[in-house]
Design a protein around this motif. Structure first.
Motif, mmCIF file in Angstrom:
data_model
loop_
_atom_site.group_PDB
_atom_site.id
_atom_site.type_symbol
_atom_site.label_atom_id
_atom_site.label_comp_id
_atom_site.label_asym_id
_atom_site.label_seq_id
_atom_site.Cartn_x
_atom_site.Cartn_y
_atom_site.Cartn_z
ATOM 1 N N THR B 124 50.974 86.417 56.316
ATOM 2 C CA THR B 124 50.757 86.006 54.932
ATOM 3 C C THR B 124 51.223 84.585 54.680
ATOM 4 O O THR B 124 50.740 83.926 53.767
ATOM 5 C CB THR B 124 51.466 86.963 53.966
ATOM 6 O OG1 THR B 124 52.818 87.104 54.383
ATOM 7 C CG2 THR B 124 50.796 88.306 53.950
ATOM 8 N N VAL B 125 52.155 84.093 55.505
ATOM 9 C CA VAL B 125 52.614 82.722 55.305
ATOM 10 C C VAL B 125 51.477 81.741 55.588
ATOM 11 O O VAL B 125 51.349 80.694 54.940
ATOM 12 C CB VAL B 125 53.878 82.441 56.160
ATOM 13 C CG1 VAL B 125 53.595 82.548 57.629
ATOM 14 C CG2 VAL B 125 54.488 81.110 55.848
ATOM 15 N N VAL B 126 50.575 82.120 56.509
ATOM 16 C CA VAL B 126 49.407 81.284 56.794
ATOM 17 C C VAL B 126 48.462 81.274 55.592
ATOM 18 O O VAL B 126 47.939 80.229 55.197
ATOM 19 C CB VAL B 126 48.682 81.781 58.061
ATOM 20 C CG1 VAL B 126 47.412 80.993 58.310
ATOM 21 C CG2 VAL B 126 49.594 81.700 59.269
ATOM 22 N N TYR B 127 48.277 82.446 54.968
ATOM 23 C CA TYR B 127 47.472 82.495 53.738
ATOM 24 C C TYR B 127 48.099 81.636 52.642
ATOM 25 O O TYR B 127 47.395 80.998 51.868
ATOM 26 C CB TYR B 127 47.375 83.930 53.226
ATOM 27 C CG TYR B 127 46.369 84.787 53.924
ATOM 28 C CD1 TYR B 127 45.049 84.374 54.057
ATOM 29 C CD2 TYR B 127 46.717 86.023 54.433
ATOM 30 C CE1 TYR B 127 44.123 85.182 54.691
ATOM 31 C CE2 TYR B 127 45.799 86.840 55.064
ATOM 32 C CZ TYR B 127 44.498 86.406 55.191
ATOM 33 O OH TYR B 127 43.582 87.191 55.805
ATOM 34 N N TYR B 129 49.880 78.921 52.999
ATOM 35 C CA TYR B 129 49.546 77.538 53.335
ATOM 36 C C TYR B 129 48.132 77.224 52.874
ATOM 37 O O TYR B 129 47.869 76.204 52.231
ATOM 38 C CB TYR B 129 49.655 77.358 54.854
ATOM 39 C CG TYR B 129 49.112 76.058 55.380
ATOM 40 C CD1 TYR B 129 49.932 74.950 55.509
ATOM 41 C CD2 TYR B 129 47.775 75.938 55.730
ATOM 42 C CE1 TYR B 129 49.433 73.757 55.978
ATOM 43 C CE2 TYR B 129 47.267 74.741 56.200
ATOM 44 C CZ TYR B 129 48.098 73.654 56.326
ATOM 45 O OH TYR B 129 47.592 72.471 56.778
ATOM 46 N N PHE B 130 47.211 78.137 53.184
ATOM 47 C CA PHE B 130 45.800 77.940 52.876
ATOM 48 C C PHE B 130 45.573 77.881 51.364
ATOM 49 O O PHE B 130 44.836 77.031 50.866
ATOM 50 C CB PHE B 130 45.011 79.089 53.499
ATOM 51 C CG PHE B 130 43.536 78.923 53.446
ATOM 52 C CD1 PHE B 130 42.911 77.958 54.199
ATOM 53 C CD2 PHE B 130 42.764 79.754 52.647
ATOM 54 C CE1 PHE B 130 41.548 77.794 54.166
ATOM 55 C CE2 PHE B 130 41.397 79.612 52.601
ATOM 56 C CZ PHE B 130 40.780 78.634 53.356
ATOM 57 N N LEU B 133 47.304 74.436 50.059
ATOM 58 C CA LEU B 133 46.828 73.134 50.521
ATOM 59 C C LEU B 133 45.313 73.050 50.699
ATOM 60 O O LEU B 133 44.774 71.966 50.879
ATOM 61 C CB LEU B 133 47.510 72.762 51.838
ATOM 62 C CG LEU B 133 49.031 72.599 51.719
ATOM 63 C CD1 LEU B 133 49.656 72.398 53.067
ATOM 64 C CD2 LEU B 133 49.373 71.450 50.787
ATOM 65 N N PHE B 134 44.626 74.184 50.655
ATOM 66 C CA PHE B 134 43.166 74.112 50.757
ATOM 67 C C PHE B 134 42.491 74.579 49.471
ATOM 68 O O PHE B 134 41.716 73.849 48.857
ATOM 69 C CB PHE B 134 42.668 74.947 51.939
ATOM 70 C CG PHE B 134 41.179 74.870 52.140
ATOM 71 C CD1 PHE B 134 40.623 73.833 52.867
ATOM 72 C CD2 PHE B 134 40.333 75.820 51.586
ATOM 73 C CE1 PHE B 134 39.251 73.738 53.046
ATOM 74 C CE2 PHE B 134 38.960 75.732 51.756
ATOM 75 C CZ PHE B 134 38.417 74.690 52.494
ATOM 76 N N MET B 224 54.697 86.374 50.330
ATOM 77 C CA MET B 224 54.719 84.975 50.773
ATOM 78 C C MET B 224 53.617 84.133 50.145
ATOM 79 O O MET B 224 53.833 82.958 49.858
ATOM 80 C CB MET B 224 54.614 84.906 52.303
ATOM 81 C CG MET B 224 55.828 85.433 53.020
ATOM 82 S SD MET B 224 57.378 84.985 52.248
ATOM 83 C CE MET B 224 57.417 83.232 52.569
ATOM 84 N N ILE B 228 54.673 80.759 48.071
ATOM 85 C CA ILE B 228 54.296 79.397 48.465
ATOM 86 C C ILE B 228 53.418 78.735 47.409
ATOM 87 O O ILE B 228 53.648 77.592 47.028
ATOM 88 C CB ILE B 228 53.565 79.426 49.831
ATOM 89 C CG1 ILE B 228 54.547 79.822 50.930
ATOM 90 C CG2 ILE B 228 52.941 78.070 50.128
ATOM 91 C CD1 ILE B 228 53.893 80.065 52.266
#
Lengths: 306, 298
Positions: B124-127, B129-130, B133-134, B224, B228
């Protein structure tokens, strides 16, 4: 009469047309998730690929984004995973075997089953709070590798139990009866027949659980993993007798997702590139594990024909 | 023949059964542990803060010099991101389930389902980020008043993340509808679309409702992505464009700092935790109850 027939045909054509439109919408909505995955991967690759190098894996975190790496993070992740596997695998597989092979059907077994279903739905951060209250302060394990690993073990326990049960349930009763007919005891039946036949499904569950644990951030933050660690825990292997060293269990640690979280939360853009690179490493790790699980499931399903 | 109670084989069998049983019973201790830890620490908290102020206060500033402990902003933030997530996940999940179980060819279904399950495997930390920042910069081009941290973007990502879950529970419900009911509908000349909406969905209603409820529970507990991308602002609002804070991201925020054990700030995370636990638990119980009714229906 002729007119109504035409009207009817028109109506049917309209309905078939709606049907086709819905099929198209269904196809689109099925692909939304796949598109998201693809865009996510491309976005990470564009931002992070430039930072991935040998140095990135062998450097400690740093104030300077170009110098920073994930050495302490991936070492920490590996150590935490050792603890998690050592705790969750025997407990989870044991519980699964008990519930399928030994447990009598009564209110107590029912209670355990409902409880496991329920644990699977508890948010991961609650496990973090449990570990904080219980392991950090009550058992005094501190903010260590041991605490982090045990917290994640509790979290993935329901996954391992449910996978074990599902794998065992697929074995037909004739197998058990054949073993009993030859005079095998219950444990002999389990050890020599049930576990070997269901090992594919059990392994799949363990790998899926471990891949979930690798990516899990929230419970690890709650137990107080540090975000900036510029040293490694003591090595588990020693040159002298007894060759193993358990001091690392009590060492402070950081893990991959926390390192990534730390970099995402910084305002500087250069650190975001590091976050993307760490994200690529994490994503590749979890996706490889999932691919392995799918492969094992597929292979065992093909091999065994009852 | 009488069992030899002291034979070696019998002792080993009993010991093994006992230890396997212990590992099964251990799961009950986890639940008891969760309830004990949450209750113990939050009882300490409620000794200092009256429970009425906690549940009805609309200002949450426990880390300020003049602290106020009203949980409502965190609950509102949680419900806001959940509402965004569910309004994405329910339609897409349901349509995907209908498409995969009624329309798609077998081969397509077998390839697509494992790929969709990967959505849940992504950390979920990758999500997060996405989303930060995206997706947020992208959405800002459409909605100009969208702030850098907001409830909308993490909610949308969370929604797509739980699509496979909502989809697979709904699909189970649709599959449980007996074939002859479908065939009856087709025999009357209905198209697949008519059968799906007029026959299958009403018959599988309780299963679909279970998918919906359990999806809500997942979104409430997600941590997460919101920690974030949603900001850390306890904001009593229903506007998804603004930064907010959820129960989960508050716990993260406090845990990141270095709060001494036993202070009132330390106890707040357990108070927030118990609210979170009760919310997800009640949704899960309703969901299980509805899911069980699928099997009883036919």
């Amino acid at each position: 009469m002729k007119e109504t027939l035409q009207e009817l045909k028109k109506k049917i054509a309209k309905r078939k047309f709606y049907n086709k439109i819905f099929a198209f919408i269904g196809f689109i909505s099925t692909t939304v998730g796949i598109i998201l995955l693809a865009v996510l991967f491309i976005d990470l690759a564009i931002d992070g690929a430039q930072r991935i190098s040998y140095k990135f894996f062998t450097s400690f975190p740093s104030r300077f984004p170009e110098e920073a790496g994930i050495l302490s993070a991936w070492v920490g992740t590996c150590l935490v995973m050792i603890v998690t596997a050592a705790a969750a695998v025997p407990l989870g597989v044991g519980a699964g075997i008990y519930l399928e092979e030994y447990a009598k059907k009564n209110w107590f077994t029912n209670l355990i089953e409902i409880n496991i279903n329920n644990l699977a739905g508890v948010p991961s951060i609650i496990y973090g709070l449990l570990a904080l209250g219980l392991f950090v302060y009550f058992f005094n394990f501190g903010e260590s590798v041991l605490t982090g690993g045990l917290a994640l073990a509790l979290l993935i326990l329901p996954i391992v139990i449910m996978a074990t049960r599902e794998a065992i349930r697929a074995i037909p009763n004739s197998m058990r009866e054949a073993a009993y007919a030859l005079g095998a005891t219950k444990w002999q039946t389990v050890k020599d027949h049930i576990i070997p036949y269901s090992i594919g499904g059990i392994l799949t569950g363990i790998i899926i659980g471990m891949s979930r644990a690798i990516g899990e951030t929230a419970p690890i933050i709650t137990v107080g993993a540090l975000t900036f660690i510029a040293f490694l825990p003591p090595s588990p292997i020693e040159p002298e007798f007894p060759f193993l060293n358990f001091k690392w269990l009590m060492a402070p640690f950081t893990v991959m997702p926390i390192q990534m979280f730390n970099w995402v939360s910084r305002p500087q853009q250069a650190f975001h590139l590091n976050a993307a690179a760490a994200g690529i490493v994490l994503l590749v790790m979890t996706l490889l594990m999932n691919a392995l699980a799918i492969y094992i499931r597929y292979k065992f399903r093909k091999k065994i024909k009852w | 023949m009488k069992k030899k109670i002291f034979s070696k084989r019998y002792i080993i069998e009993t010991m093994i059964e006992g230890s396997l049983m212990l590992s099964a019973v251990f799961s009950i201790f986890i639940t008891l542990g969760i309830i004990f830890v949450l209750c113990y620490e939050s009882l300490e908290f409620f000794k200092e803060i009256p429970i009425k102020d906690f549940l009805t206060g609309t200002v949450w500033t426990p880390l300020f010099a003049n602290p106020q402990f009203g949980i409502l902003p965190l609950v509102a933030g949680t419900l806001l991101t959940t509402a965004v997530a569910v309004s994405v996940a329910l339609p897409i999940g349901l349509i995907t389930a209908i498409y995969l179980s009624e329309y798609a060819p077998h081969k397509f279904r077998e390839t697509v389902k494992p790929i969709l399950e990967l959505l849940e495997a992504v950390p979920t930390v990758v999500y997060g980020y996405f989303a930060l920042l995206f997706l947020t910069p992208l959405l800002q081009k459409v909605f100009e008043n969208l702030s850098g941290f907001n409830a909308l973007s993490p909610g949308l990502i969370m929604g797509i993340m739980i699509v496979p879950y909502v989809g697979s529970v709904s699909e189970d419900a649709l599959k449980a509808v007996p074939m002859h009911i479908r065939e009856g509908s087709y025999a009357m000349g209905a198209t697949k679309l008519q059968t799906a909406f007029k026959v299958l969905i009403p018959s599988a209603f309780s299963g679909i409702a279970a998918a919906f409820i359990m999806g809500i529970s997942r979104a409430i507990g997600e941590t997460m992505i919101v920690a974030i991308a949603a900001g850390m602002m306890p904001n009593f609002t229903a506007n998804p464009m603004e930064p907010i804070q959820t129960l989960t991201s508050y716990i993260v925020q406090v845990s990141l700092g270095d709060l001494p054990h036993g202070t009132i700030e330390y106890k707040t995370i357990f108070a927030a935790g118990i609210v979170l636990f009760i919310m997800t638990l009640s949704f899960n119980i309703i969901g299980f109850w509805l899911k069980k009714r699928i099997r009883e229906a036919y």
